[in-house]
Design a protein around this motif. Sequence first.
Motif, short mmCIF file in Angstrom:
data_model
loop_
_atom_site.label_atom_id
_atom_site.label_comp_id
_atom_site.label_asym_id
_atom_site.label_seq_id
_atom_site.Cartn_x
_atom_site.Cartn_y
_atom_site.Cartn_z
N ASN A 33 0.86 -1.26 0.14
CA ASN A 33 -0.06 0.31 -0.08
C ASN A 33 1.13 1.23 0.35
N ARG A 34 1.94 1.27 -1.11
CA ARG A 34 2.88 2.48 -0.98
C ARG A 34 3.53 2.29 -2.36
N ASP A 35 3.69 3.18 -2.51
CA ASP A 35 4.18 3.93 -4.80
C ASP A 35 5.58 2.95 -4.47
N GLY A 36 5.02 2.00 -5.58
CA GLY A 36 6.77 1.62 -5.69
C GLY A 36 6.70 0.36 -6.76
N TYR A 37 7.62 -0.14 -7.10
CA TYR A 37 7.79 -0.59 -8.52
C TYR A 37 8.68 -1.86 -7.47
N TYR A 38 8.43 -3.38 -7.09
CA TYR A 38 8.62 -4.44 -6.44
C TYR A 38 8.94 -5.65 -7.03
N LEU A 39 10.31 -6.47 -6.80
CA LEU A 39 10.20 -7.61 -7.28
C LEU A 39 10.80 -8.35 -6.29
N HIS A 40 9.82 -9.89 -5.65
CA HIS A 40 9.78 -10.68 -4.71
C HIS A 40 9.84 -12.06 -5.51
N GLU A 47 2.61 -1.06 -7.69
CA GLU A 47 1.72 0.37 -6.85
C GLU A 47 1.47 1.34 -7.20
N VAL A 48 0.39 2.52 -6.85
CA VAL A 48 0.37 3.49 -7.62
C VAL A 48 -0.90 3.30 -7.73
N GLY A 49 -1.30 4.68 -6.45
CA GLY A 49 -2.62 5.08 -6.23
C GLY A 49 -3.64 3.86 -5.19
N GLY A 50 -2.66 3.30 -4.95
CA GLY A 50 -3.82 1.69 -3.92
C GLY A 50 -4.26 1.34 -4.49
N LYS A 51 -3.52 1.26 -5.84
CA LYS A 51 -3.93 -0.08 -6.96
C LYS A 51 -2.40 -1.03 -7.13
N ALA A 52 -2.64 -2.47 -7.46
CA ALA A 52 -1.46 -2.75 -7.74
C ALA A 52 -1.85 -3.72 -9.30
N TYR A 53 -0.88 -4.06 -9.67
CA TYR A 53 -0.37 -4.52 -11.00
C TYR A 53 0.95 -5.35 -11.18
N LYS A 54 0.22 -6.26 -12.39
CA LYS A 54 1.44 -6.93 -11.88
C LYS A 54 2.30 -6.83 -13.36
N THR A 55 3.17 -6.85 -13.66
CA THR A 55 4.72 -6.89 -14.38
C THR A 55 5.72 -7.73 -14.59
N SER A 56 5.95 -7.59 -15.83
CA SER A 56 7.48 -8.35 -16.41
C SER A 56 8.63 -7.96 -15.22
N ALA A 57 9.36 -9.22 -14.55
CA ALA A 57 10.07 -9.85 -13.96
C ALA A 57 11.59 -9.03 -14.64
N THR A 58 11.34 -9.35 -16.12
CA THR A 58 12.32 -9.64 -16.39
C THR A 58 12.94 -7.68 -16.90
#
Length: 80
Positions: A33-40, A47-58
């Motif tokens: 619940n904080r803006d950022g670009y994550y890899l785990h 995550e941006v604006g309270g929403k989250a979106y899956k994206t490419s790990a590559t």
Amino acid sequence: MKTKVLQLEWWMTSPATLEECVDPDAEMLPVFNRDGYYLHRGVCWFEVGGKAYKTSATQFRYVVNLLHVWQRYNQRQIEA
């Protein structure tokens, strides 16, 4: 394994580009619940604006590699 975090890229912060660049099926529940670009553990999302979106790990790893190259380049410029 630690979670890696980057600042959001420019296109991730604009609602207009989000509509064009993100698949609606890629939406997921926010983890931090904080803006950022994550890899785990091979799962990548932003995550941006309270929403989250899956994206490419590559793509995430590519950006990290670019940052490392840039740091080494800058360090060599300082030492020269």
